[in-house]
Design a protein around this motif. Structure first.
Motif, PDB file in Angstrom:
ATOM      1  N   ALA B 154      44.109  90.653  64.581  1.00 34.95           N
ATOM      2  CA  ALA B 154      44.528  90.629  65.982  1.00 34.95           C
ATOM      3  C   ALA B 154      45.140  89.275  66.351  1.00 34.95           C
ATOM      4  N   HIS B 155      44.613  88.200  65.775  1.00 40.38           N
ATOM      5  CA  HIS B 155      45.185  86.860  66.021  1.00 40.38           C
ATOM      6  C   HIS B 155      46.629  86.807  65.498  1.00 40.38           C
ATOM      7  N   GLU B 156      46.853  87.366  64.327  1.00 39.56           N
ATOM      8  CA  GLU B 156      48.215  87.373  63.759  1.00 39.56           C
ATOM      9  C   GLU B 156      49.154  88.260  64.579  1.00 39.56           C
ATOM     10  N   ILE B 157      48.652  89.391  65.040  1.00 39.10           N
ATOM     11  CA  ILE B 157      49.463  90.262  65.911  1.00 39.10           C
ATOM     12  C   ILE B 157      49.814  89.496  67.188  1.00 39.10           C
ATOM     13  N   GLY B 158      48.863  88.695  67.655  1.00 36.95           N
ATOM     14  CA  GLY B 158      49.099  87.850  68.829  1.00 36.95           C
ATOM     15  C   GLY B 158      50.298  86.919  68.619  1.00 36.95           C
ATOM     16  N   HIS B 159      50.375  86.286  67.437  1.00 33.89           N
ATOM     17  CA  HIS B 159      51.516  85.406  67.138  1.00 33.89           C
ATOM     18  C   HIS B 159      52.832  86.186  67.207  1.00 33.89           C
ATOM     19  N   ILE B 160      52.827  87.424  66.733  1.00 36.71           N
ATOM     20  CA  ILE B 160      54.053  88.230  66.720  1.00 36.71           C
ATOM     21  C   ILE B 160      54.445  88.612  68.150  1.00 36.71           C
ATOM     22  N   ALA B 221      49.595  77.272  71.245  1.00 37.33           N
ATOM     23  CA  ALA B 221      50.040  78.571  70.716  1.00 37.33           C
ATOM     24  C   ALA B 221      48.883  79.261  69.995  1.00 37.33           C
ATOM     25  N   GLU B 222      48.088  78.478  69.265  1.00 41.16           N
ATOM     26  CA  GLU B 222      46.948  79.060  68.543  1.00 41.16           C
ATOM     27  C   GLU B 222      45.892  79.601  69.500  1.00 41.16           C
ATOM     28  N   TYR B 223      45.621  78.844  70.567  1.00 35.51           N
ATOM     29  CA  TYR B 223      44.641  79.323  71.537  1.00 35.51           C
ATOM     30  C   TYR B 223      45.149  80.592  72.230  1.00 35.51           C
ATOM     31  N   THR B 264      47.085  73.606  59.560  1.00 38.54           N
ATOM     32  CA  THR B 264      47.978  74.258  60.534  1.00 38.54           C
ATOM     33  C   THR B 264      47.286  74.777  61.798  1.00 38.54           C
ATOM     34  N   HIS B 265      45.963  74.854  61.800  1.00 38.13           N
ATOM     35  CA  HIS B 265      45.275  75.401  62.980  1.00 38.13           C
ATOM     36  C   HIS B 265      44.295  74.395  63.573  1.00 38.13           C
ATOM     37  N   PRO B 266      44.012  74.512  64.873  1.00 32.59           N
ATOM     38  CA  PRO B 266      42.965  73.671  65.456  1.00 32.59           C
ATOM     39  C   PRO B 266      41.645  73.968  64.739  1.00 32.59           C
TER      40      PRO B 266
END
Ligand SMILES: [Zn+2]
Lengths: 166, 302
Positions: B154-160, B221-223, B264-266
Motif C-alpha cells: 500500500a505504501h508503494e501504491i501510495g507513491h504511484i 513524500a514518504e510520510y 532512501t527512507h526516513p
C-alpha cells in the motif's frame, strides 16, 4: 402560482448556464485513457465487471457518484467506471488517423502512440543493450480477476469497511 | 402570468453570473460533501485538482506515455536486482497488491498494477510510474503477517498515486520533452524525430531512477505515502497497525550505512511517529487463522 414561477425560473437559468458554459462544462462524453477500462455493476472495486472497454473508446456519462461515473455503452449496457480511467479529451488512435496528426496538439484531442511510445522504447532498448524487458513483459501477465480478489478476501476474513469500499 | 415573468435578459445575466462562480462553487460543494462524509478528503483533493488549471508539468504526459516511462524505469531496476522466480509467491503478492490498487483512489492506470519480488537481501522496494512495484526478499522478511505485507504494498501504491516518480523528472526535461513531442511529425524508426525523443526519454528515465534508487524521495513524500497506505488498508479491511509492526521489524533488520531503505527512507521510528500523529493507536494486530496460515505457507521461508 409563485411556486410555478420559481420552478420556471430555475429551469430557464440552468438552460442558459448550460448553453453559455458550452462543452467544457457539459462533458457528457469521455474517453477511456487506459489499455482496458472496466465497467462494473456497482460503484465499488468489488463490483462485478459487466463490460470491458478499449483505449480510446468513448462513453456517455449519465451519473456521478464520488470517484465513479455511471456510463451508457452502445447496445444499452450501463455500469460504473472509475474516473481515473477516463479523460475529457477525445483520444484518436493512430491507425487511419493520419490527418489528425497535425491538429492533435489542441487541448481537446490526444493522439495515441504520440511521444514516448513503443517505438521510442525500441530505440532506447537498441541503445542500451544491458536493459532487459523480459521480466517487465512477464509482470504484465500477472492478472487477478475480481472473482479471485473476492474469494481471497473472503478466505482470509478481510472485510472491506462498509461504505468505504469505493 | 405574462407580466409576472422576469425579462429574459435578466435571467440570462443571472445565469451567467452563476456560471462564473462555478469554480468556487466546486470548492464549496466539495467542502460540504467532505463535512457531510459524502466525499472523502482524497476524493475532494482530486476534484479540486481537476477544477484548477494545470500548469506545465509532468501531468501533461498522457497515461500511455507514463506507461512507457514506467516500463523502462522497471527494466533499469531489473538490471540492478534480479527477479525472484517463484510464481506462487509472486502470485500471492499480486493478489494482495492488485486488490489494494483497485480499491485505491487511482485504480485506472494504463497497463494496470503488477508486483514482483526481487531476489535481494537488501531492505528495498520501488514503484515505477504507471504501476510496476518491486519488493526485495529482505523487505518481505520484515513482514510477520499479511497485514504487514499489505502495508508494504500500500505504501508503494501510495507513491504511484501521488506521482512521486513523475515528480522526480527535472523541470527543464519536462519542458524539453513536451516541446519535442508537440513538434513531432510523422516519425519512423531511426528518424531524427525518434532519435531526439529517445534522448529525452533516456534523460527522463535517468532522472527518475537516480531519485528512486539512489537519492530517495523527500521525507514528506514518504510520510504522505504512509498516510495513503493507512487509508487504503482501512478501506480494504487490513489493520493499519500492520504498517507499525512492519516498521518495528524493519528497525531491527536495517543495517546502518546500508544503500537501501537505510539511505532512501526516513527511519522506521520517525515513520511510526508520523503515523501515530495521524491518530493510529498501536494495538497488536489480530490475524484470523486462515489468513496467517496462507501467509506462512507463502512467505514463511522467504
Ligand atoms: Zn517509500
Amino acid at each position: 402560482m409563485i411556486r410555478l414561477e420559481g420552478i420556471i425560473f430555475v429551469v430557464i437559468c440552468s438552460f442558459f448556464c448550460f448553453v453559455i458554459s458550452g462543452p467544457a462544462q457539459a462533458a457528457n462524453t469521455m474517453s477511456v485513457q487506459i489499455k482496458e477500462g472496466q465497467v462494473r455493476s456497482t460503484p465499488s472495486f468489488l463490483g462485478t465487471i459487466v463490460a470491458k472497454l478499449a483505449y480510446g473508446d468513448s462513453v456517455e456519462i449519465i451519473q456521478d457518484q464520488g470517484a465513479w461515473k455511471k456510463v451508457a455503452l452502445r447496445g444499452g449496457v450501463q455500469g460504473w467506471i472509475h474516473t481515473s480511467a477516463l479523460s475529457e479529451k477525445s483520444i484518436i488512435l493512430k491507425a487511419g488517423a493520419k490527418n489528425v496528426q497535425t491538429s492533435a496538439t489542441g487541448s481537446e484531442i490526444a493522439l495515441a502512440g504520440k511521444g514516448f511510445s513503443e517505438q521510442v522504447e525500441k530505440q532506447y532498448k537498441s541503445l542500451n543493450r544491458n536493459i532487459n524487458y523480459a521480466w517487465i513483459d512477464r509482470m504484465e501477465k500477472f492478472q487477478v480477476s475480481p472473482e479471485q480478489m473476492q474469494a481471497f478476501l473472503k478466505q482470509g476474513g478481510v472485510a472491506p469497511a462498509k461504505g468505504g469500499a469505493q | 402570468m405574462k407580466t409576472r415573468l422576469l425579462p429574459l435578459s435578466l435571467i440570462a445575466l443571472l445565469s451567467l453570473v452563476s456560471c462564473q462562480t462555478m469554480e468556487s462553487a466546486t470548492s464549496i460543494a466539495t467542502t460540504i460533501g467532505q463535512s457531510t462524509g459524502v466525499v472523502s478528503s482524497s476524493q475532494a483533493d482530486s476534484i479540486q485538482k481537476t477544477a484548477r488549471a494545470v500548469s506545465r508539468s509532468a501531468e501533461e504526459f498522457t497515461p500511455e506515455q507514463e506507461y512507457y516511462i514506467g516500463r523502462s524505469v522497471g527494466a533499469v531496476v531489473l538490471t540492478k536486482y534480479p527477479a525472484h522466480e517463484d510464481d506462487k509467491v509472486n502470485q500471492y503478492l499480486n493478489i494482495i497488491g492488485q486488490t489494494l490498487a483497485q480499491a485505491s483512489d487511482m485504480p485506472g492506470i494504463f497497463g494496470g498494477y503488477h508486483f514482483l519480488v526481487l531476489n535481494s537481501n537488501e531492505i528495498n522496494a520501488f514503484a515505477t510510474p504507471s504501476g510496476l512495484v518491486f519488493v526485495t526478499r529482505g523487505l518481505l522478511r520484515c513482514c510477520r503477517n499479511e497485514d504487514a505485507l499489505a502495508a508494504v504494498l500500500a505504501h508503494e501504491i501510495g507513491h504511484i498515486e501521488l506521482r512521486h516518480g513523475m515528480q522526480a523528472i527535472k523541470k527543464a526535461r519536462i519542458t524539453e520533452a513536451l516541446t519535442t513531442i508537440a513538434a513531432e511529425g510523422a516519425k519512423t524508426f531511426g528518424s531524427k524525430e525518434v532519435a531526439a525523443l529517445t534522448e529525452t526519454f533516456g534523460g527522463t528515465i535517468t532522472d527518475i531512477t537516480n531519485t528512486m534508487i539512489e537519492k530517495g524521495y523527500s521525507r514528506s513524500a514518504e510520510y504522505e505515502a504512509d498516510l495513503k497506505a493507512v487509508k487504503l488498508l482501512r478501506r480494504v479491511g487490513y489493520d493499519p497497525n500492520g504498517l507499525v509492526e512492519m516498521l518495528t521489524a524493519m528497525k531491527k533488520n536495517l543495517k546502518a550505512g546500508g544503500l537501501d531503505f537505510a539511505k532512501t527512507h526516513p527511519s522506521p521510528e520517525n515513520r511510526i511517529e508520523e503515523i501515530q500523529k495521524d491518530g493510529i493507536q498501536y494495538a497488536t494486530v489480530k490475524i484470523p487463522t486462515a489468513r496467517q496460515q496462507r501467509f506462512q505457507q507463502m512467505l514463511g521461508k522467504i
